[in-house]
Design an enzyme around this catalytic site. Structure first.
Site, PDB file in Angstrom:
ATOM      1  N   GLU A  92       0.834  -1.197   0.000  1.00  0.00           N
ATOM      2  CA  GLU A  92       0.000   0.000   0.000  1.00  0.00           C
ATOM      3  C   GLU A  92       0.869   1.247   0.000  1.00  0.00           C
ATOM      4  OE1 GLU A  92      -4.092  -1.254   2.389  1.00  0.00           O
ATOM      5  OE2 GLU A  92      -2.531  -0.140   3.446  1.00  0.00           O
ATOM      6  N   CYS A  93       0.640   2.128  -0.946  1.00  0.00           N
ATOM      7  CA  CYS A  93       1.213   3.478  -0.983  1.00  0.00           C
ATOM      8  C   CYS A  93       2.743   3.451  -0.825  1.00  0.00           C
ATOM      9  CB  CYS A  93       0.552   4.355   0.074  1.00  0.00           C
ATOM     10  SG  CYS A  93       0.792   6.128  -0.235  1.00  0.00           S
TER      11      CYS A  93
END
Length: 473
Positions: free
Chosen positions: A327-328
């Site tokens: 994620e990210c």
């Protein structure tokens, strides 16, 4: 819980996080069990609150969570605590909805919480009275238990403010915190510097606790926020189910954005979480899967790039079929390169694209996703028609090859390219969106099931200094 309250403010950047962290540390220093909560999507404030309370902070989000989920979390995690401290976000009545249905005030009403209002009183004297009176009158259902005056200019300023508040209002002044340039938390585009990233974090937390204890009437605050009745105990959660799997998780100064509820859900689904330090480890342990959450890899890009051993091991493992979710910040680290302030640093290279940092946010706020048919994780029997989540990133993923596959269509938000998110490469799913295991999104259980389904045997620990792919045990 014996005492419970929500710490809010008149507006953003009033110093309520520093006050909240100081309160949690001060109460813990007095032997009280403090359970912290944070309203809304936020990783950074909970890291500080967790460090101060020595208990995992829990996020309560009126936009992403059902009301019964919020009540369940508050009751389950707060039942055994002496003090339940909920830090709001922004101002008391601020929120996305015009009717205030996702504001701090709405959360206070839902959980029957008195409000401790932190007011940045710099430059104020008599004008503080109409401010307090307005906050009281705007919604009479909100009980303001007291105010903590913050950023005061000295003892004379404090005396004037106390006299004004006591003369014009019936709201008690619970504390008066003077401005102290030597005791602050550095601000950045995402709020406060993460507690996991600051080596002197423990010293800072203790300092905030001492400062608040000296300038806030803790006994009076506790008396004003005493719970009328203790909540009924909730039944224990069921034992972890399914064959256990070992999932590596990046936990270090570069990566620390994880919700406690998601980590619980992963464990509940049968995951043994194995910590990985992307800055210092030179090899991967034996793993069945990998999870790299968010953080600030751009702040540590030279150090991440310098750890060629681990970068090589991760690339080999992912290209060899290790199931993974990023994620990210995790997406940024697994990309081919990361450019910060015009300087390009090599990253893992498992994602055939390059990340570039920008001066302004590329994607921020809540996200609505719909799932594409090619999503690799097992689908639930009753899949959600729309997944609600959030994003906040100053970077973009560029130079992806044509024909790249994506797990999601973005209905609200930006994701990777404004329309799609969840890049799929080998058995890796990487997105800018941060998912939460709430509101019908059972991502943790699905990911663990996917890891388990791909497991002919665990990946053997690989000496990252040696060339070659990870081998199957």
């Amino acid at each position: 819980m014996k005492h419970r309250f929500l710490v809010s403010a008149a507006h953003k950047s009033s110093g309520k996080t520093a006050v909240s962290v100081g309160l949690a540390a001060a109460f813990r220093a007095r032997g009280l069990a403090v359970q912290p909560f944070k309203k809304g999507p936020d990783y950074i404030d909970p890291l500080w609150l967790s460090k101060a309370a020595q208990r995992a902070c829990r996020n309560l989000d009126l936009y992403l969570m059902r009301e019964d989920e919020i009540e369940d979390s508050f009751q389950r995690h707060g039942a055994a605590a002496d003090v339940c401290l909920v830090e709001g976000n922004k101002g008391l009545y601020d929120g996305l909805a015009l009717d205030g249905s996702n504001s701090n005030a709405a959360l206070a009403k839902l959980l029957d919480l008195p409000v401790v209002l932190v007011i940045d009183a710099r430059g104020m004297t008599r004008g503080i009275a109409p401010l307090i009176l307005g906050y009281q009158a705007f919604d009479p259902a909100i009980r303001i238990a007291g105010v903590i005056l913050n950023q005061l200019g000295g003892s004379r300023h404090e005396a004037k403010l106390r006299a004004v508040v006591e003369h014009y209002t019936d709201v008690p002044v619970l504390g008066a915190v003077h401005h102290d340039p030597d005791c602050f938390v550095e601000e950045r585009h995402l709020g406060l510097v993460p507690g996991n990233e600051t080596l002197a974090a423990e010293t800072l937390v203790l300092g905030l606790g001492d400062r608040v204890a000296a300038q806030v009437d803790l006994a009076r605050l506790l008396e004003a926020t005493r719970a009328e009745q203790a909540p009924a105990a909730l039944p224990d959660l069921p034992a972890p189910c399914g064959e256990p799997v070992r999932i590596g998780i990046a936990r270090d100064r570069a990566f620390g954005f994880y919700y406690a509820d998601d980590l619980d859900a992963l464990a509940q689904a049968g995951a043994e979480l194995v910590p990985i330090d992307t800055l210092n480890d030179d090899r991967l342990p034996a793993l069945d899967g990998l999870y790299i959450g968010g953080g600030f890899p751009e702040r540590f890009a030279p150090e991440l790039a310098a750890n060629t051993a681990l970068r090589g091991a991760l690339k080999a493992a992912l290209e060899g079929g290790l199931p993974a979710y990023a994620e990210c910040g995790g997406l940024m680290y697994l990309a081919r390169s990361l450019t910060v302030d015009g300087e390009t640093h090599p990253m893992v290279g498992a994602i055939p694209g390059d990340v570039v940092m920008h001066a302004r946010p590329v994607g921020r706020g809540y996200v609505h996703l719909s799932e594409n048919p090619g999503h690799p994780w097992p689908r639930p029997r009753d899949p959600a028609q729309e997944i609600r989540a959030h994003e906040f990133h100053y970077s973009s993923l560029e130079n992806l090859p044509s024909g790249s596959r994506f797990a999601y269509q973005v209905k609200r938000g930006h994701g990777i390219d404004g329309q799609r998110d969840g890049l799929m490469v080998h058995r890796l799913l990487a997105s800018y969106t941060h998912l939460r295991t709430i509101g019908g999104c059972a991502w943790a259980r699905r990911f663990v099931a996917y890891v388990r389904s791909q497991r002919p045997g665990p990946f053997a620990a690989q000496d990252a200094r040696a060339p070659g792919h990870a081998t199957m045990a």
